[in-house]
Write a protein that holds these residues in place. Sequence first.
Motif, PDB file in Angstrom:
ATOM      1  N   GLY A 212       0.496  -0.959   0.200  1.00 10.21           N
ATOM      2  CA  GLY A 212      -0.173   0.011   0.489  1.00 10.21           C
ATOM      3  C   GLY A 212       0.942   1.079   0.200  1.00 10.21           C
ATOM      4  O   GLY A 212       1.567   1.822   0.695  1.00 10.21           O
ATOM      5  N   LEU A 213       0.616   2.289  -0.809  1.00  9.72           N
ATOM      6  CA  LEU A 213       1.424   3.163  -0.749  1.00  9.72           C
ATOM      7  C   LEU A 213      -0.023   4.656  -0.959  1.00  9.72           C
ATOM      8  O   LEU A 213      -0.711   4.519  -1.553  1.00  9.72           O
ATOM      9  CB  LEU A 213       2.049   3.949  -2.310  1.00  9.72           C
ATOM     10  N   ALA A 234       3.899  -3.037   6.727  1.00 14.91           N
ATOM     11  CA  ALA A 234       2.544  -4.476   7.641  1.00 14.91           C
ATOM     12  C   ALA A 234       1.132  -3.936   7.220  1.00 14.91           C
ATOM     13  O   ALA A 234       0.742  -2.625   7.689  1.00 14.91           O
ATOM     14  CB  ALA A 234       2.307  -5.248   8.800  1.00 14.91           C
ATOM     15  N   GLU A 235       0.079  -4.954   6.980  1.00 13.97           N
ATOM     16  CA  GLU A 235      -0.988  -4.521   7.304  1.00 13.97           C
ATOM     17  C   GLU A 235      -2.052  -6.017   7.746  1.00 13.97           C
ATOM     18  O   GLU A 235      -1.457  -6.780   7.918  1.00 13.97           O
ATOM     19  CB  GLU A 235      -1.703  -4.836   5.289  1.00 13.97           C
ATOM     20  N   TRP A 236      -2.720  -5.221   8.559  1.00 14.30           N
ATOM     21  CA  TRP A 236      -4.143  -6.507   8.938  1.00 14.30           C
ATOM     22  C   TRP A 236      -5.139  -6.176   8.410  1.00 14.30           C
ATOM     23  O   TRP A 236      -5.693  -5.332   8.146  1.00 14.30           O
ATOM     24  CB  TRP A 236      -4.397  -5.387  10.408  1.00 14.30           C
ATOM     25  N   PRO A 237      -5.512  -7.627   7.364  1.00 18.03           N
ATOM     26  CA  PRO A 237      -5.283  -8.619   7.370  1.00 18.03           C
ATOM     27  C   PRO A 237      -4.384  -8.693   6.351  1.00 18.03           C
ATOM     28  O   PRO A 237      -3.843  -8.171   5.879  1.00 18.03           O
ATOM     29  CB  PRO A 237      -6.276  -9.587   7.299  1.00 18.03           C
ATOM     30  N   SER A 243      -2.873  -0.138   7.387  1.00 22.81           N
ATOM     31  CA  SER A 243      -1.906  -0.292   8.119  1.00 22.81           C
ATOM     32  C   SER A 243      -1.781  -0.489   9.507  1.00 22.81           C
ATOM     33  O   SER A 243      -2.411  -0.109  10.365  1.00 22.81           O
ATOM     34  CB  SER A 243      -1.335   1.078   7.876  1.00 22.81           C
ATOM     35  N   SER A 244      -0.951  -2.035   9.730  1.00 22.43           N
ATOM     36  CA  SER A 244      -0.963  -1.565  11.266  1.00 22.43           C
ATOM     37  C   SER A 244       0.617  -0.787  11.513  1.00 22.43           C
ATOM     38  O   SER A 244       1.344  -0.827  12.523  1.00 22.43           O
ATOM     39  CB  SER A 244      -0.547  -3.067  11.271  1.00 22.43           C
ATOM     40  N   CYS A 335       5.570   4.448  12.088  1.00 22.05           N
ATOM     41  CA  CYS A 335       4.460   4.649  12.762  1.00 22.05           C
ATOM     42  C   CYS A 335       4.234   3.107  13.106  1.00 22.05           C
ATOM     43  O   CYS A 335       3.039   1.820  12.134  1.00 22.05           O
ATOM     44  CB  CYS A 335       3.577   5.670  12.515  1.00 22.05           C
ATOM     45  N   ARG A 336       3.551   2.371  14.364  1.00 22.46           N
ATOM     46  CA  ARG A 336       2.744   1.416  14.195  1.00 22.46           C
ATOM     47  C   ARG A 336       2.231   0.682  15.018  1.00 22.46           C
ATOM     48  O   ARG A 336       1.623   1.876  16.559  1.00 22.46           O
ATOM     49  CB  ARG A 336       4.053   0.325  14.677  1.00 22.46           C
TER      50      ARG A 336
END
Length: 403
Positions: A212-213, A234-237, A243-244, A335-336
């Motif tokens: 993802g951008l 990282a992404e969820w799912p 964004s995660s 960021c997370r």
Amino acid sequence: MTDKQARPPCYVLGIETQIGLSLIRELGEAGVPVVGIATDEHAIGLVSRYLTHGEILRQPRTDAGLAELRAIGERHGAGYLLTVSEANTSWLIDHRDRLGAIVPLLPSRESFAIVLDKGRTLEAAVAVGIDVPRSASPATWADVERVAASFPFPAVLKWSDPNGVAPALRAAGIELVKAEYVYTADEFLRVAARYRPVEMWPLVQEYCPGVGLGQFFFMHEGKAVRRFQHLRVAEWPPEGGFSSVCDGVPLDRFADLQEKSIRLLQSIGWEGVAMVEYRYDPASGRAVLMEVNGRFWGSFPLAMYSGAGFALLAYSLQGQGAMPPLPALRENLRCRMVATEIKRLRRILLQPGLIRDRTFQVRPVREVLRFLGDFLRPSVCYYVWNLKDIKPFVRDVRNALGV
């Protein structure tokens, strides 16, 4: 009278998540008095130290809710309102003149309708030269069969307007699945048959590999007065969602794509904040438009920490007609959201069979090392945790534990 007391308040509707919380923090840091409005008494934003007043909206998206908002405005004075969710934005667009002393900062009805409709958004994108995934919009069962016979699977099924279709699906007892992967024509037909009772079908979209951008803009009088961008780590799912973990990206990258994104927003007639979301494949360099979000986005905390100033721009420029001073962007932050990362790791390590994208590469060791290493990186910030404003994190943990 202090400057903070002299400034009109900014009302923020939707402070249950990190998005509304970050709006509160950004505005509060800038000295704006913030009245947070939640629909849940356990909302994490209600305990932020940057909140001037907290209110509960008991009956959102109803006439009674409009009366509640007017009463809140009478208690705290004339000011401007920012909202987070698309549902509340749609509601307030329809009733923007019924809020008394509160002035909602909203897009136009027509431009918001375009960004809610993925089909219309993709048409507008093609007109300005943006690459879009091959798509099909079946309207009848015969269309479904034609798509099955000709579409190059695999594909992702997405509703063109999820908010618009939700009531009909709910009435028929059909779950709203926002994104669903199908790999063959037969699999597509099986999924499509689920929707025959309502005679409506999701958009069929070419599967696009990559990450993802997100490109973010504040549009004012047809110009992008502020911009920011990130890449999802990282992404969820895990196969794709929100964004995660995300990284800020210097603005000298994807510069041509930024200009196309701006032309797209100009063609829509957009004013205010927007996210233009792409799927970017580092291997090929291809960036394909996914959608435009005409609202504050899930990874907004990264933009806040980076000094992008989107909330302050909305309050100052869109509300008061004055450009606020903004700092230079920080472009090196990560960021997370740790809670979502843990859920993601659980899926990857213990439930890989539930990952719907069969092309997703499961790399457990790499994922664990990155997860642990990020705790040691000085440039990492957090969606909810903030040392200056700890109570929302404590409440978030308690909410998760049900205590």
